[in-house]
Design a protein around this motif. Structure first.
Motif, PDB file in Angstrom:
ATOM      1  N   ASP A 239       0.515  14.935  -1.652  1.00  0.00           N
ATOM      2  CA  ASP A 239       0.348  13.756  -0.814  1.00  0.00           C
ATOM      3  C   ASP A 239      -1.124  13.522  -0.473  1.00  0.00           C
ATOM      4  OD1 ASP A 239       2.215  11.791   0.181  1.00  0.00           O
ATOM      5  OD2 ASP A 239       1.499  12.316   2.176  1.00  0.00           O
TER       6      ASP A 239
ATOM      7  N   HIS B  47       1.587   9.370  -5.844  1.00  0.00           N
ATOM      8  CA  HIS B  47       2.198  10.652  -5.472  1.00  0.00           C
ATOM      9  C   HIS B  47       3.104  11.146  -6.611  1.00  0.00           C
ATOM     10  CE1 HIS B  47       4.069  13.466  -2.476  1.00  0.00           C
ATOM     11  NE2 HIS B  47       5.042  13.391  -3.360  1.00  0.00           N
TER      12      HIS B  47
ATOM     13  N   ALA C  30      -2.774  12.079  -3.574  1.00  0.00           N
ATOM     14  CA  ALA C  30      -2.396  10.674  -3.731  1.00  0.00           C
ATOM     15  C   ALA C  30      -3.152   9.792  -2.741  1.00  0.00           C
ATOM     16  CB  ALA C  30      -0.887  10.506  -3.556  1.00  0.00           C
ATOM     17  N   SER C  31      -3.281  10.238  -1.511  1.00  0.00           N
ATOM     18  CA  SER C  31      -4.012   9.469  -0.489  1.00  0.00           C
ATOM     19  C   SER C  31      -5.475   9.311  -0.862  1.00  0.00           C
ATOM     20  CB  SER C  31      -3.895  10.137   0.879  1.00  0.00           C
ATOM     21  OG  SER C  31      -2.581  10.078   1.346  1.00  0.00           O
TER      22      SER C  31
ATOM     23  N   HIS D 259       0.774   4.111  -2.917  1.00  0.00           N
ATOM     24  CA  HIS D 259       0.619   5.532  -2.588  1.00  0.00           C
ATOM     25  C   HIS D 259       1.764   6.345  -3.201  1.00  0.00           C
ATOM     26  CE1 HIS D 259       1.358   9.140  -0.179  1.00  0.00           C
ATOM     27  NE2 HIS D 259       0.053   9.225  -0.146  1.00  0.00           N
ATOM     28  N   ASP D 260       2.984   5.862  -3.043  1.00  0.00           N
ATOM     29  CA  ASP D 260       4.142   6.581  -3.585  1.00  0.00           C
ATOM     30  C   ASP D 260       4.060   6.693  -5.106  1.00  0.00           C
ATOM     31  OD1 ASP D 260       5.131   6.905  -1.041  1.00  0.00           O
ATOM     32  OD2 ASP D 260       6.656   5.335  -1.223  1.00  0.00           O
TER      33      ASP D 260
ATOM     34  N   HIS E 280      -5.792   6.984  -3.915  1.00  0.00           N
ATOM     35  CA  HIS E 280      -5.498   5.610  -3.502  1.00  0.00           C
ATOM     36  C   HIS E 280      -6.704   5.007  -2.792  1.00  0.00           C
ATOM     37  CE1 HIS E 280      -3.405   2.415  -1.101  1.00  0.00           C
ATOM     38  NE2 HIS E 280      -2.989   2.144  -2.328  1.00  0.00           N
TER      39      HIS E 280
ATOM     40  N   SER F 299       0.828  -1.217   0.000  1.00  0.00           N
ATOM     41  CA  SER F 299       0.000   0.000   0.000  1.00  0.00           C
ATOM     42  C   SER F 299       0.859   1.263   0.000  1.00  0.00           C
ATOM     43  CB  SER F 299      -0.966   0.000   1.187  1.00  0.00           C
ATOM     44  OG  SER F 299      -0.259  -0.011   2.405  1.00  0.00           O
ATOM     45  N   LYS F 300       2.025   1.224   0.636  1.00  0.00           N
ATOM     46  CA  LYS F 300       2.937   2.380   0.626  1.00  0.00           C
ATOM     47  C   LYS F 300       3.510   2.578  -0.768  1.00  0.00           C
ATOM     48  CE  LYS F 300       5.823   5.505   2.325  1.00  0.00           C
ATOM     49  NZ  LYS F 300       5.536   6.849   1.823  1.00  0.00           N
TER      50      LYS F 300
END
Length: 98
Positions: free
Chosen positions: A78, A57, A81-82, A53-54, A85, A49-50
């Motif tokens: 950010d 982003h 992106a959050s 997200h990246d 996502h 998930s990170k």
């Protein structure tokens, strides 16, 4: 969500790389975009998930660059992106082809 090997943004095709080292020297970052080489680099060894997200982003950075926004507020990007996502994960059926 699947991170593709390439993504086309505004006519430019960015290669997606998973790496242990970022080339632009950002110590506290877990991903980066290289506008000259057309690469989005994402650090390995993170939660899926990170990484997703990246990826989003860095995609927003590419979108901002394409539409001519020169100042990229990291907090704003950010948050975008959050939000995207969450939409993709919470509505995954919407993004599947039938």
């Amino acid at each position: 969500m699947k991170i593709p090997p390439k993504v086309k943004i505004g006519g430019f095709i960015y290669d997606i790389e998973f790496t242990d080292n970022l080339k632009l020297g950002n110590i506290n970052c877990s991903a980066e975009i290289d506008y000259k080489e057309l690469k989005i680099r994402i650090c390995k060894g993170q939660a899926k998930s990170k990484q997703e997200h990246d990826f989003l982003h860095e995609m927003f950075h590419a979108i901002y660059d394409f539409i001519g926004i020169n100042e990229h507020d990291e907090q704003h990007i950010d948050l975008l992106a959050s939000a995207l996502h969450a939409i993709i994960i919470d509505n995954s059926e919407m993004f599947k082809e039938k």
